[in-house]
Design a protein around this motif. Structure first.
Motif, PDB file in Angstrom:
ATOM      1  N   ILE A  58     -45.809  68.701 103.518  1.00  0.00           N
ATOM      2  CA  ILE A  58     -46.464  69.883 104.358  1.00  0.00           C
ATOM      3  C   ILE A  58     -47.817  69.809 104.775  1.00  0.00           C
ATOM      4  CG2 ILE A  58     -47.087  72.455 104.658  1.00  0.00           C
ATOM      5  CD1 ILE A  58     -44.311  72.915 103.047  1.00  0.00           C
ATOM      6  N   ARG A  59     -48.698  69.265 103.793  1.00  0.00           N
ATOM      7  CA  ARG A  59     -50.199  68.936 103.851  1.00  0.00           C
ATOM      8  C   ARG A  59     -50.227  67.742 104.579  1.00  0.00           C
ATOM      9  NH1 ARG A  59     -50.074  71.089  98.560  1.00  0.00           N
ATOM     10  NH2 ARG A  59     -50.605  69.189  97.660  1.00  0.00           N
ATOM     11  N   GLY A  60     -49.456  66.756 104.487  1.00  0.00           N
ATOM     12  CA  GLY A  60     -49.783  65.388 104.773  1.00  0.00           C
ATOM     13  C   GLY A  60     -50.111  64.563 103.533  1.00  0.00           C
ATOM     14  N   ILE A  61     -49.974  63.274 103.508  1.00  0.00           N
ATOM     15  CA  ILE A  61     -50.276  62.074 102.226  1.00  0.00           C
ATOM     16  C   ILE A  61     -51.469  61.297 102.956  1.00  0.00           C
ATOM     17  CG2 ILE A  61     -49.614  60.906 100.331  1.00  0.00           C
ATOM     18  CD1 ILE A  61     -46.903  62.342 100.656  1.00  0.00           C
ATOM     19  N   PRO A  62     -52.574  61.391 103.348  1.00  0.00           N
ATOM     20  CA  PRO A  62     -53.493  60.607 103.535  1.00  0.00           C
ATOM     21  C   PRO A  62     -53.453  59.212 103.154  1.00  0.00           C
ATOM     22  CG  PRO A  62     -54.468  62.814 103.222  1.00  0.00           C
ATOM     23  CD  PRO A  62     -53.217  62.751 102.498  1.00  0.00           C
ATOM     24  N   ASP A  63     -53.246  59.099 101.815  1.00  0.00           N
ATOM     25  CA  ASP A  63     -53.386  57.763 101.023  1.00  0.00           C
ATOM     26  C   ASP A  63     -52.468  56.783 101.420  1.00  0.00           C
ATOM     27  OD1 ASP A  63     -52.042  59.499  99.537  1.00  0.00           O
ATOM     28  OD2 ASP A  63     -52.242  58.404  97.766  1.00  0.00           O
ATOM     29  N   ILE A  64     -51.246  57.234 102.065  1.00  0.00           N
ATOM     30  CA  ILE A  64     -50.166  56.389 102.307  1.00  0.00           C
ATOM     31  C   ILE A  64     -49.948  56.553 104.003  1.00  0.00           C
ATOM     32  CG2 ILE A  64     -49.330  55.861 100.346  1.00  0.00           C
ATOM     33  CD1 ILE A  64     -47.028  58.030 100.811  1.00  0.00           C
ATOM     34  N   GLN A  65     -51.035  57.184 104.585  1.00  0.00           N
ATOM     35  CA  GLN A  65     -50.776  57.418 105.968  1.00  0.00           C
ATOM     36  C   GLN A  65     -49.697  58.261 106.440  1.00  0.00           C
ATOM     37  OE1 GLN A  65     -51.698  53.823 105.347  1.00  0.00           O
ATOM     38  NE2 GLN A  65     -53.684  55.020 104.824  1.00  0.00           N
ATOM     39  N   VAL A  66     -49.090  59.242 105.711  1.00  0.00           N
ATOM     40  CA  VAL A  66     -47.969  60.162 106.112  1.00  0.00           C
ATOM     41  C   VAL A  66     -48.372  61.374 106.516  1.00  0.00           C
ATOM     42  CG1 VAL A  66     -46.243  61.251 105.085  1.00  0.00           C
ATOM     43  CG2 VAL A  66     -46.374  59.050 104.328  1.00  0.00           C
ATOM     44  N   PRO A  67     -48.242  61.675 107.984  1.00  0.00           N
ATOM     45  CA  PRO A  67     -48.887  62.811 108.498  1.00  0.00           C
ATOM     46  C   PRO A  67     -47.926  64.286 107.742  1.00  0.00           C
ATOM     47  CG  PRO A  67     -47.585  61.643 109.963  1.00  0.00           C
ATOM     48  CD  PRO A  67     -47.458  61.008 108.800  1.00  0.00           C
ATOM     49  N   SER A  68     -48.703  65.369 108.024  1.00  0.00           N
ATOM     50  CA  SER A  68     -48.023  66.515 108.042  1.00  0.00           C
ATOM     51  C   SER A  68     -46.707  66.605 108.636  1.00  0.00           C
ATOM     52  CB  SER A  68     -49.038  67.751 108.168  1.00  0.00           C
ATOM     53  OG  SER A  68     -48.087  68.885 108.293  1.00  0.00           O
ATOM     54  N   ILE A  69     -45.753  67.309 108.128  1.00  0.00           N
ATOM     55  CA  ILE A  69     -44.317  67.580 108.790  1.00  0.00           C
ATOM     56  C   ILE A  69     -44.342  68.910 109.189  1.00  0.00           C
ATOM     57  CG2 ILE A  69     -43.165  65.682 107.390  1.00  0.00           C
ATOM     58  CD1 ILE A  69     -41.798  68.019 105.852  1.00  0.00           C
ATOM     59  N   GLU A  70     -45.455  69.629 109.071  1.00  0.00           N
ATOM     60  CA  GLU A  70     -45.313  71.139 109.539  1.00  0.00           C
ATOM     61  C   GLU A  70     -46.643  71.515 110.292  1.00  0.00           C
ATOM     62  OE1 GLU A  70     -43.685  73.648 110.806  1.00  0.00           O
ATOM     63  OE2 GLU A  70     -42.331  73.136 109.312  1.00  0.00           O
TER      64      GLU A  70
END
Length: 251
Positions: free
Chosen positions: A54-66
């Protein structure tokens, strides 16, 4: 012979060292390949991951899903009553984080994972362009769209394989991903810039909502293929950044 054996031992040691040096992030709950209840462990890992997605995971470049942003989806259907090519851009999806995993079955030996999940409601807005034919009528439409889907269920089949990087560290890569879905409720609204403010644009809105189930059924194979392509790339962007040993011990 001793030289080759020494090189093998050194190579294995370096591989393990590289994986070991990757600190397990807080969003990962590792499972063990030998766990007799591996399905429950992987399910728990997915549920643990939700707030981070929901927040996103910046260290693996995964954007937020909400909301989830899908820049581009292309769907093409050349059979049946609805024969169209549709382009959807700047797709903003609300409600994707409110998923419930109904079942999960993982075969770690073949790297195959089957997931059945449900979502109570998702809303999508963005821009579209459609060219083709519906029934016997030519269609050309372009503009903004909004859609809402209720009681969504989806089946995801994930086929993985093991790959290695230059340092010989192993990762799981998704080789193929299949998505099938069912929608119990649907509603559409478009603002057609080609036929804007005329009877054709109004008729298209009415036609979409009166025939939503039939249109969705006709476009379902094309939609499933387009969604599968996107999520395959989305998931690989994460899996290929986290060594296998970090999230699956003993693999």
């Amino acid at each position: 012979m001793l030289i080759f054996l020494s090189l093998f031992i050194i190579s294995t040691f370096i591989t393990q060292l590289n994986a070991a040096n990757f600190v397990t992030p807080e969003y990962v709950i590792p499972c063990n390949k030998s766990d007799p209840d591996i399905n429950a462990c992987i399910l728990g890992s997915f549920n643990h991951l939700r707030p981070y997605l929901i927040r996103g995971i910046p260290d693996i470049q995964v954007p937020s899903i909400e909301p989830m942003i899908i820049p581009r989806l292309v769907m093409e259907n050349n059979a049946g009553a609805v024969r169209v090519k549709a382009l959807f851009v700047n797709n903003t999806i609300f409600g994707s984080s409110n998923y419930t995993i109904q079942s999960l079955n993982a075969d770690i030996d073949t790297w195959r994972i089957n997931i059945i999940l449900s979502l109570p409601r998702i809303e999508v807005k963005g821009k579209y362009e459609v060219i083709g034919q519906i029934l016997l009528f030519p269609v050309r439409s372009k503009g903004d769209f909004w859609a809402a889907f209720g009681d969504v269920s989806a089946k995801v089949e994930l086929f993985g394989k093991i790959v290695k990087n230059k340092e010989n560290v192993r990762f799981m890569k998704i080789d193929n991903l299949l998505v099938d879905f069912k929608l119990q409720k649907s509603k559409f609204k478009i603002r057609d810039q080609v036929n804007h403010a005329n009877v054709i644009g109004q008729a298209m809105n009415q036609f979409l909502n009166q025939n939503a189930n039939e249109i969705i059924q006709e476009m379902k194979p094309a939609a499933s293929a387009s969604i599968s392509r996107y999520f395959k790339a989305f998931l690989n962007s994460a899996f290929l950044k986290i060594p296998l040993e970090v999230w699956l011990h003993g693999a």
